[in-house]
Design an enzyme around this catalytic site. Structure first.
Site, PDB file in Angstrom:
ATOM      1  N   ASN A   1     -12.525  22.035   5.207  1.00 21.86           N
ATOM      2  CA  ASN A   1     -12.138  21.660   3.848  1.00 21.86           C
ATOM      3  C   ASN A   1     -10.663  21.277   3.831  1.00 21.86           C
ATOM      4  O   ASN A   1      -9.965  21.442   4.829  1.00 21.86           O
ATOM      5  CB  ASN A   1     -12.350  22.847   2.897  1.00 21.86           C
ATOM      6  CG  ASN A   1     -13.805  22.991   2.446  1.00 21.86           C
ATOM      7  OD1 ASN A   1     -14.605  22.069   2.576  1.00 21.86           O
ATOM      8  ND2 ASN A   1     -14.132  24.152   1.922  1.00 21.86           N
TER       9      ASN A   1
ATOM     10  N   HIS B   1     -21.337  19.327  -1.598  1.00 24.03           N
ATOM     11  CA  HIS B   1     -20.731  18.189  -0.881  1.00 24.03           C
ATOM     12  C   HIS B   1     -21.621  16.942  -0.948  1.00 24.03           C
ATOM     13  O   HIS B   1     -21.692  16.162   0.002  1.00 24.03           O
ATOM     14  CB  HIS B   1     -20.460  18.548   0.589  1.00 24.03           C
ATOM     15  CG  HIS B   1     -19.496  19.683   0.774  1.00 24.03           C
ATOM     16  ND1 HIS B   1     -18.148  19.491   0.943  1.00 24.03           N
ATOM     17  CD2 HIS B   1     -19.691  21.019   0.810  1.00 24.03           C
ATOM     18  CE1 HIS B   1     -17.550  20.661   1.079  1.00 24.03           C
ATOM     19  NE2 HIS B   1     -18.467  21.614   0.996  1.00 24.03           N
TER      20      HIS B   1
ATOM     21  N   TYR C   1     -26.747  25.238   7.888  1.00 27.04           N
ATOM     22  CA  TYR C   1     -26.699  23.770   7.929  1.00 27.04           C
ATOM     23  C   TYR C   1     -27.965  23.168   8.537  1.00 27.04           C
ATOM     24  O   TYR C   1     -28.535  22.222   8.003  1.00 27.04           O
ATOM     25  CB  TYR C   1     -25.433  23.306   8.660  1.00 27.04           C
ATOM     26  CG  TYR C   1     -24.172  23.609   7.861  1.00 27.04           C
ATOM     27  CD1 TYR C   1     -23.791  24.925   7.591  1.00 27.04           C
ATOM     28  CD2 TYR C   1     -23.388  22.603   7.346  1.00 27.04           C
ATOM     29  CE1 TYR C   1     -22.673  25.222   6.841  1.00 27.04           C
ATOM     30  CE2 TYR C   1     -22.252  22.887   6.595  1.00 27.04           C
ATOM     31  CZ  TYR C   1     -21.897  24.196   6.345  1.00 27.04           C
ATOM     32  OH  TYR C   1     -20.793  24.482   5.591  1.00 27.04           O
TER      33      TYR C   1
HETATM   34 FE1  HDE Z   1     -20.650  24.394   3.736  1.00 24.69          FE
HETATM   35  N1  HDE Z   1     -22.515  23.691   3.480  1.00 24.69           N
HETATM   36  N2  HDE Z   1     -21.288  26.286   3.459  1.00 24.69           N
HETATM   37  N3  HDE Z   1     -18.725  25.109   3.793  1.00 24.69           N
HETATM   38  N4  HDE Z   1     -19.942  22.550   3.943  1.00 24.69           N
HETATM   39  C1  HDE Z   1     -22.899  22.400   3.505  1.00 24.69           C
HETATM   40  O1  HDE Z   1     -24.784  21.578   4.671  1.00 24.69           O
HETATM   41  C2  HDE Z   1     -22.581  26.669   3.503  1.00 24.69           C
HETATM   42  C3  HDE Z   1     -18.342  26.427   3.710  1.00 24.69           C
HETATM   43  C4  HDE Z   1     -18.668  22.180   4.234  1.00 24.69           C
HETATM   44  O2  HDE Z   1     -20.040  15.966   4.863  1.00 24.69           O
HETATM   45  C5  HDE Z   1     -24.401  22.224   3.482  1.00 24.69           C
HETATM   46  O3  HDE Z   1     -25.645  19.588   5.360  1.00 24.69           O
HETATM   47  C6  HDE Z   1     -22.695  28.108   3.448  1.00 24.69           C
HETATM   48  C7  HDE Z   1     -16.970  26.588   4.123  1.00 24.69           C
HETATM   49  C8  HDE Z   1     -18.567  20.747   4.288  1.00 24.69           C
HETATM   50  O4  HDE Z   1     -22.141  16.491   5.204  1.00 24.69           O
HETATM   51  C9  HDE Z   1     -24.915  23.668   3.462  1.00 24.69           C
HETATM   52  C10 HDE Z   1     -21.402  28.565   3.354  1.00 24.69           C
HETATM   53  C11 HDE Z   1     -16.548  25.327   4.445  1.00 24.69           C
HETATM   54  C12 HDE Z   1     -19.853  20.270   4.030  1.00 24.69           C
HETATM   55  C13 HDE Z   1     -23.626  24.467   3.492  1.00 24.69           C
HETATM   56  C14 HDE Z   1     -20.539  27.420   3.365  1.00 24.69           C
HETATM   57  C15 HDE Z   1     -17.648  24.419   4.231  1.00 24.69           C
HETATM   58  C16 HDE Z   1     -20.692  21.421   3.831  1.00 24.69           C
HETATM   59  C17 HDE Z   1     -24.895  21.316   2.385  1.00 24.69           C
HETATM   60  C18 HDE Z   1     -20.918  30.002   3.250  1.00 24.69           C
HETATM   61  C19 HDE Z   1     -15.151  24.917   4.918  1.00 24.69           C
HETATM   62  C20 HDE Z   1     -20.295  18.837   3.928  1.00 24.69           C
HETATM   63  C21 HDE Z   1     -25.404  20.056   3.063  1.00 24.69           C
HETATM   64  C22 HDE Z   1     -21.482  30.892   4.200  1.00 24.69           C
HETATM   65  C23 HDE Z   1     -14.790  25.500   6.177  1.00 24.69           C
HETATM   66  C24 HDE Z   1     -20.585  18.235   5.268  1.00 24.69           C
HETATM   67  C25 HDE Z   1     -25.310  20.325   4.469  1.00 24.69           C
HETATM   68  C26 HDE Z   1     -20.952  16.782   5.104  1.00 24.69           C
HETATM   69  C27 HDE Z   1     -22.063  21.351   3.590  1.00 24.69           C
HETATM   70  C28 HDE Z   1     -23.654  25.802   3.560  1.00 24.69           C
HETATM   71  C29 HDE Z   1     -19.121  27.529   3.225  1.00 24.69           C
HETATM   72  C30 HDE Z   1     -17.521  23.013   4.464  1.00 24.69           C
HETATM   73  C31 HDE Z   1     -25.805  24.045   2.293  1.00 24.69           C
HETATM   74  C32 HDE Z   1     -23.977  28.887   3.463  1.00 24.69           C
HETATM   75  C33 HDE Z   1     -16.182  27.881   4.203  1.00 24.69           C
HETATM   76  C34 HDE Z   1     -17.316  19.929   4.545  1.00 24.69           C
HETATM   77  O5  HDE Z   1     -25.683  23.955   4.583  1.00 24.69           O
END
Ligand code: HDE
Length: 703
Positions: free
Chosen positions: A165, A92, A379
């Site tokens: 999402n 993202h 996060y």
């Molecule tokens: Fe994320 N995700 N994600 N994700 N995600 C990040 O956090 C993560 C997942 C989502 O505009 C990171 O600050 C893991 C699902 C959005 O700043 C990180 C898993 C969904 C955004 C991270 C998921 C999301 C992130 C990267 C599986 C939809 C951007 C930078 C266990 C429900 C937020 C940060 C923004 C961002 C980890 C799965 C949505 C790496 C470990 C499912 C919208 O922490």
């Protein structure tokens, strides 16, 4: 070579680089600060507040001698510049955001104590960031990709982040697989390409060996991943959450965002060409809409269900690869979100905002979804390094707007000056030191079976039923897009056995889909399907999963382009503009020269875009109004021919007059219900409200 003579006096600095003072004095060096300070400009200083007398020249040992280490002004400036970038988000990274508010329209007081969900009519400030997933921060806005939809609600009871999402399910079931899944979709590690694209071997290799991805793959290959605008995407919290009432009773909830402008996508060829037309297509679109007062808006919907209802579903709602059909649990609209203010500074706000699914307020709680559980850790962890330490919550965009206090102290970039002796608890020395409160956050008392282990629940074993549900719920046009997307992506996969393994997986989803994809790939025979633990069950189709049919027939929030040249009929241009604006569209004039064109009435009409840089891909519908001479000239101009050819190929309405016919002919534009006489503005508006889906079979061979 003769030695250069050292001038006895230093040369004045290059006057062309000096700002002119009000009096017209263009001297440089030390005069500059005084000139600027004399006007309305504040004095420029170092970060320590020391006034700077010369912002053009570094401190040198002599006129043409070396620069001195002593120059603390130069060192400070360059050091700061060297550190201007922070690590981008690992996923993202590319995003655009805006401020706004959330207004609750229906109280959920029966289910939750959270003030944000109980005080109808109350407005809560929000900061919402949309993103792509795979590409880097500088990548384009329109790849085929999931869109992040993250909302930070600054509630009276602390920050609540709904980090979702634009697709209601996810690729994997357990957080353990997230690094693998992300590694596979990102650019390949040895060659560092492709950027922002899933169409490559490693991603499809992972998919072919991970059947739980199949449902999400259906969504990812559908038009959902090609949004027309961020203002036209849906948003989903994905996981089940809990709402808790005052007695601790729990109701499960799924959160949905519904765009007021309706959901809308582009077609694949258009998305590809948009990457060339405007790297920032979605960011610019959001910016322009907000700056012009057309504030994007979404409804917040909830699906509420009890533990008993959950037991009766033929799937496990804790599995994030499953959705709850709206036909089973209908959506209730409980609020709306309006984004009405673009950030003042991209870095300070959009880049530094830190969303975290663990930011939650009393009255809302997590479920045991194993993907959510992993996210609760990730996060904060990533933000500690991305934002440089444990105090990033004090950055204005991240700070709660309600009072906050605890005994956390010190650390990098501490902005608060904590007073007093007491930085611990229990304590008796200071009356105003923070204490825990009965109104504080409480977790649901969830019973457990107590068997510890690295376990995947049996109830998570069905990977194909909902993938089939999604595919079979699509209209024939959308099914063709989905099948063609699979053919496109797999055609970029170099390893034959990976292509075949994916088709094998597709056989579990829908045999006809597998056949279409196999045919599109030129496979001689259908590859075998791998063994399935649980074969797909048939579910009644869910029309709520479509875009076509649910897309609003409207020009609200859309954009119409009118191509003109010298001699274009002024009355026709005026009438088309009036009709399109009357229907809610923005109108942009395109001409070979940005200065505009002289119309039939002798007046010059300025252009909003030059033809070569403003292709029809950036519009929802186009009109071409040309004199006979203008038409003849533009029929020889590739950009004009592409303008109409692409509008036709992208299924858009086209209005044309007699002069424009030559360009339409050169572009191979045929006649159909969407190609209308420019003199009939009403007919044009009617056609422009939607895409001409029936035209597609004439312009494209789909799988
Ligand atoms: Fe994320 N995700 N994600 N994700 N995600 C990040 O956090 C993560 C997942 C989502 O505009 C990171 O600050 C893991 C699902 C959005 O700043 C990180 C898993 C969904 C955004 C991270 C998921 C999301 C992130 C990267 C599986 C939809 C951007 C930078 C266990 C429900 C937020 C940060 C923004 C961002 C980890 C799965 C949505 C790496 C470990 C499912 C919208 O922490």
């Amino acid at each position: 070579m003769a030695a250069r003579k050292t001038p006895s006096k230093p040369l004045p600095s290059d006057p062309s680089r000096q700002p002119a003072s009000r009096s017209g004095d263009r001297r440089g060096n030390g005069d500059e600060l005084q000139q600027q300070a004399g006007g309305s400009h504040p004095a420029m200083t170092t970060a320590q507040g020391i006034p700077i007398s010369d912002n053009q020249n570094s401190l040198r040992a002599s006129t043409r001698g070396p620069t001195l280490l002593e120059d603390f002004i130069l060192r400070e400036k360059i050091t700061h510049f060297d550190h201007e970038r922070i690590p981008e988000r690992i996923v993202h990274a590319r995003g655009s955001a805006a401020h706004g508010y959330f207004e609750l329209t229906k109280s959920l007081a029966r289910y939750s104590t959270a003030k944000i969900l109980t005080e109808a009519g109350e407005r809560t400030p929000v900061f919402t960031r949309f993103s792509t997933v795979a590409g880097g921060a500088g990548s384009v806005d329109t790849p085929r990709d999931v869109r992040g939809f993250a909302v930070k609600f600054y509630t009276r009871e602390g920050n609540w982040d709904l980090v979702g999402n634009n697709i209601p399910v996810f690729f994997i079931q357990d957080a353990m697989k997230f690094p693998d899944m992300v590694h596979s979709v990102k650019m390949e590690p040895d060659r560092a390409f492709p950027q922002a694209a899933s169409a490559h071997d490693t991603f499809w290799d992972f998919v072919s060996l991970t059947p739980e991805t199949m449902h999400m793959i259906m969504w990812a290959m559908s038009d959902r991943t090609l949004p027309r605008s961020l203002r036209m995407i849906e948003g989903f919290g994905v996981h089940s959450f809990r709402l808790l009432d005052g007695d601790g009773n729990s109701t499960f909830v799924k959160f949905h965002w519904r765009p007021k402008l309706g959901i809308q996508s582009t077609v694949w060829d258009e998305a590809v060409k948009l990457q060339a037309a405007d790297n920032d297509f979605h960011r610019r679109d959001l910016f322009e809409a907000i700056q012009s007062g057309n504030f994007p808006e979404w409804e917040l919907g909830v699906q509420l269900f009890t533990e008993e209802q959950a037991e009766s579903f033929p799937f496990d709602h804790l599995d994030p690869t499953k959705l709850i059909p709206e036909e089973t649990i209908p959506l209730q609209i409980v609020g709306r979100m309006v984004l009405d203010r673009w950030p003042d500074n991209f870095f300070a706000e959009t880049e530094q905002v830190a969303y975290c699914p663990a930011n939650i307020v009393p009255g809302i709680d997590f479920s045991n979804d194993p993907l959510l559980q992993g996210r609760l850790f990730s996060y904060l962890d990533t933000q500690l390094i991305r934002l440089g330490g444990p105090n990033f919550h004090q950055i204005p965009v991240n700070a709660p707007k309600c009072p906050f206090a605890n005994h956390q102290r010190d650390g990098h970039m501490q902005m608060q000056v904590h007073k007093g002796r007491v930085n611990y608890e229990p304590s008796s020395l200071q009356d105003d030191s923070p204490r825990a409160t009965p109104a504080g956050f409480r977790s649901h008392a969830t019973p457990d079976d107590g068997i510890k282990g690295r376990i995947r629940a049996e109830s998570f074993a069905d990977h194909y039923t909902q993938a089939r549900l999604f595919f079979r719920s699509q209209t024939p046009h959308e099914q063709a897009h989905l099948a063609s997307a699979l053919v496109f992506e797999l055609s970029k996969v170099e390893t034959a056995h990976v292509r075949e393994a994916v088709v094998g997986q597709l056989r579990h989803v829908d045999e006809s889909l597998a056949r279409r994809v196999a045919d599109g790939l030129g496979l001689d025979a259908l590859p075998p399907a791998p063994p399935a633990k649980v074969p797909a069950q048939d579910m009644p189709p869910s029309p709520a999963l479509r875009i076509i049919g649910r897309m609003k027939e409207t020009l609200q929030g859309r954009c119409v382009g009118i191509l003109i040249h010298d001699g274009s009929d002024a009355a026709t241009v005026k009438a088309l503009r009036k009709a399109a604006e009357g229907a809610g569209a923005t109108v942009k004039i395109v001409a070979p020269k940005v200065g505009g064109a002289t119309l039939s009435d002798g007046r010059k009409l300025a252009a909003d875009g030059q033809l070569a840089g403003t292709p029809s891909t950036v519009f929802d519908a186009v009109a071409v109004v040309l004199s006979d001479e203008g038409g003849k000239q533009l029929a020889k101009e590739a950009a004009a021919v592409d303008f109409v050819r692409d509008a036709f190929g992208h299924l858009k309405a086209i209005a044309f007059d007699a002069g424009a016919q030559a360009v339409l002919k050169a572009g191979g534009v045929g006649k159909d219900a969407g190609v209308v006489d420019a003199g009939d503005a009403k007919a044009f508006i009617a056609a422009a409200r939607t895409r001409q889906w029936e035209r597609e079979k004439k312009v494209r061979m789909l799988a």
